[in-house]
Design a protein around this motif. Sequence first.
Motif, PDB file in Angstrom:
ATOM      1  N   VAL A  52       0.852  -1.187   0.000  1.00 27.77           N
ATOM      2  CA  VAL A  52       0.000   0.000   0.000  1.00 27.77           C
ATOM      3  C   VAL A  52       0.888   1.236   0.000  1.00 27.77           C
ATOM      4  CG1 VAL A  52      -2.054  -0.986   1.072  1.00 27.77           C
ATOM      5  CG2 VAL A  52      -0.220  -0.149   2.521  1.00 27.77           C
ATOM      6  N   PHE A  53       0.386   2.309  -0.581  1.00 28.54           N
ATOM      7  CA  PHE A  53       1.097   3.579  -0.594  1.00 28.54           C
ATOM      8  C   PHE A  53       0.357   4.525   0.335  1.00 28.54           C
ATOM      9  CE2 PHE A  53       2.418   1.432  -4.360  1.00 28.54           C
ATOM     10  CZ  PHE A  53       3.749   1.790  -4.527  1.00 28.54           C
ATOM     11  N   LEU A  54       1.074   5.086   1.305  1.00 27.99           N
ATOM     12  CA  LEU A  54       0.448   5.846   2.377  1.00 27.99           C
ATOM     13  C   LEU A  54       0.890   7.306   2.378  1.00 27.99           C
ATOM     14  CD1 LEU A  54       1.197   3.265   5.210  1.00 27.99           C
ATOM     15  CD2 LEU A  54      -0.838   3.383   3.796  1.00 27.99           C
ATOM     16  N   ALA A  55      -0.036   8.189   2.761  1.00 32.84           N
ATOM     17  CA  ALA A  55       0.281   9.609   2.911  1.00 32.84           C
ATOM     18  C   ALA A  55      -0.425  10.117   4.151  1.00 32.84           C
ATOM     19  CB  ALA A  55      -0.180  10.386   1.684  1.00 32.84           C
ATOM     20  N   ASP A  56       0.194  11.106   4.817  1.00 24.48           N
ATOM     21  CA  ASP A  56      -0.467  11.725   5.969  1.00 24.48           C
ATOM     22  C   ASP A  56      -0.609  13.230   5.804  1.00 24.48           C
ATOM     23  OD1 ASP A  56       2.089  12.704   6.448  1.00 24.48           O
ATOM     24  OD2 ASP A  56       2.296  11.800   8.425  1.00 24.48           O
ATOM     25  N   GLY A  57      -0.147  13.767   4.687  1.00 27.93           N
ATOM     26  CA  GLY A  57      -0.286  15.195   4.435  1.00 27.93           C
ATOM     27  C   GLY A  57       0.764  16.045   5.133  1.00 27.93           C
ATOM     28  N   GLY A  58       1.522  15.468   6.048  1.00 24.68           N
ATOM     29  CA  GLY A  58       2.554  16.205   6.776  1.00 24.68           C
ATOM     30  C   GLY A  58       3.923  15.740   6.348  1.00 24.68           C
ATOM     31  N   MET A  59       4.446  14.745   7.068  1.00 19.01           N
ATOM     32  CA  MET A  59       5.770  14.209   6.731  1.00 19.01           C
ATOM     33  C   MET A  59       5.722  13.417   5.427  1.00 19.01           C
ATOM     34  SD  MET A  59       7.168  13.173  10.531  1.00 19.01           S
ATOM     35  CE  MET A  59       8.005  11.750   9.899  1.00 19.01           C
ATOM     36  N   ARG A  60       4.624  12.746   5.177  1.00 17.46           N
ATOM     37  CA  ARG A  60       4.468  11.966   3.943  1.00 17.46           C
ATOM     38  C   ARG A  60       3.445  12.649   3.050  1.00 17.46           C
ATOM     39  NH1 ARG A  60       8.165   8.864   1.787  1.00 17.46           N
ATOM     40  NH2 ARG A  60       9.394   8.101   3.500  1.00 17.46           N
ATOM     41  N   LYS A  61       3.933  13.354   2.057  1.00 20.06           N
ATOM     42  CA  LYS A  61       3.060  14.091   1.138  1.00 20.06           C
ATOM     43  C   LYS A  61       2.453  13.141   0.110  1.00 20.06           C
ATOM     44  CE  LYS A  61       4.504  18.241   2.580  1.00 20.06           C
ATOM     45  NZ  LYS A  61       3.769  18.873   3.637  1.00 20.06           N
ATOM     46  N   LEU A  62       1.398  13.612  -0.537  1.00 18.20           N
ATOM     47  CA  LEU A  62       0.717  12.801  -1.544  1.00 18.20           C
ATOM     48  C   LEU A  62       1.588  12.541  -2.770  1.00 18.20           C
ATOM     49  CD1 LEU A  62      -2.711  14.525  -1.191  1.00 18.20           C
ATOM     50  CD2 LEU A  62      -2.323  12.097  -0.849  1.00 18.20           C
ATOM     51  N   ASN A  63       2.510  13.470  -3.084  1.00 15.47           N
ATOM     52  CA  ASN A  63       3.351  13.263  -4.262  1.00 15.47           C
ATOM     53  C   ASN A  63       4.554  12.362  -3.964  1.00 15.47           C
ATOM     54  OD1 ASN A  63       4.840  15.017  -2.766  1.00 15.47           O
ATOM     55  ND2 ASN A  63       5.022  16.595  -4.330  1.00 15.47           N
ATOM     56  N   ALA A  64       4.767  12.012  -2.691  1.00 17.31           N
ATOM     57  CA  ALA A  64       5.850  11.083  -2.315  1.00 17.31           C
ATOM     58  C   ALA A  64       5.350  10.161  -1.212  1.00 17.31           C
ATOM     59  CB  ALA A  64       7.068  11.867  -1.846  1.00 17.31           C
ATOM     60  N   PRO A  65       4.395   9.281  -1.543  1.00 20.91           N
ATOM     61  CA  PRO A  65       3.815   8.426  -0.500  1.00 20.91           C
ATOM     62  C   PRO A  65       4.779   7.352  -0.010  1.00 20.91           C
ATOM     63  CG  PRO A  65       2.946   7.819  -2.644  1.00 20.91           C
ATOM     64  CD  PRO A  65       3.810   9.028  -2.854  1.00 20.91           C
ATOM     65  N   LYS A  66       4.509   6.860   1.193  1.00 20.24           N
ATOM     66  CA  LYS A  66       5.313   5.796   1.807  1.00 20.24           C
ATOM     67  C   LYS A  66       4.825   4.458   1.264  1.00 20.24           C
ATOM     68  CE  LYS A  66       7.724   3.679   5.097  1.00 20.24           C
ATOM     69  NZ  LYS A  66       9.001   3.218   4.597  1.00 20.24           N
ATOM     70  N   LYS A  67       5.745   3.660   0.773  1.00 19.77           N
ATOM     71  CA  LYS A  67       5.406   2.322   0.287  1.00 19.77           C
ATOM     72  C   LYS A  67       5.553   1.368   1.461  1.00 19.77           C
ATOM     73  CE  LYS A  67       7.048  -0.997  -3.130  1.00 19.77           C
ATOM     74  NZ  LYS A  67       8.104  -1.264  -4.118  1.00 19.77           N
ATOM     75  N   LYS A  68       4.502   0.612   1.766  1.00 19.62           N
ATOM     76  CA  LYS A  68       4.537  -0.248   2.943  1.00 19.62           C
ATOM     77  C   LYS A  68       3.853  -1.574   2.642  1.00 19.62           C
ATOM     78  CE  LYS A  68       4.367   0.863   7.839  1.00 19.62           C
ATOM     79  NZ  LYS A  68       5.782   1.007   8.055  1.00 19.62           N
ATOM     80  N   ASN A  69       4.426  -2.641   3.169  1.00 17.41           N
ATOM     81  CA  ASN A  69       3.841  -3.969   3.028  1.00 17.41           C
ATOM     82  C   ASN A  69       2.478  -3.971   3.729  1.00 17.41           C
ATOM     83  OD1 ASN A  69       3.191  -6.745   3.471  1.00 17.41           O
ATOM     84  ND2 ASN A  69       5.336  -7.249   3.123  1.00 17.41           N
ATOM     85  N   VAL A  70       1.493  -4.571   3.100  1.00 18.15           N
ATOM     86  CA  VAL A  70       0.138  -4.579   3.650  1.00 18.15           C
ATOM     87  C   VAL A  70       0.087  -5.295   5.002  1.00 18.15           C
ATOM     88  CG1 VAL A  70      -0.795  -6.667   2.580  1.00 18.15           C
ATOM     89  CG2 VAL A  70      -2.270  -4.687   2.899  1.00 18.15           C
ATOM     90  N   LYS A  71       1.049  -6.184   5.275  1.00 18.40           N
ATOM     91  CA  LYS A  71       1.109  -6.875   6.565  1.00 18.40           C
ATOM     92  C   LYS A  71       1.499  -5.938   7.696  1.00 18.40           C
ATOM     93  CE  LYS A  71       2.830 -11.131   4.474  1.00 18.40           C
ATOM     94  NZ  LYS A  71       4.121 -11.707   4.138  1.00 18.40           N
TER      95      LYS A  71
END
Length: 90
Positions: free
Chosen positions: A32-51
């Motif tokens: 999944v690609f995650l964003a929080d609008g602060g440290m993780r912006k929508l144009n550079a989302p965090k890639k994370k294992n769904v587990k």
Amino acid sequence: MKEIGIGSVVLSTQGRDKDMYFVVTKVSDGVVFLADGGMRKLNAPKKKNVKHVSDSGVVLENIAAKLTEGKKVFDSEVKSALRQFNQPNQ
């Protein structure tokens, strides 16, 4: 439990962002690609294992609709939507 999809609010269970809430911006096989609008912006989302995430059961419908339609979503929208989840004193 339903499938984690775009716009779902998830809790990180592993890594340095553990115990933080994020919005899923994209789902790929097992990732999944995650964003929080602060440290993780929508144009550079965090890639994370769904587990390594836990589904909160909440879907931010307005953000999910914009993301699936390809409309512009602002980081401030995501940040304010997640504010209720990321309160330090829950």
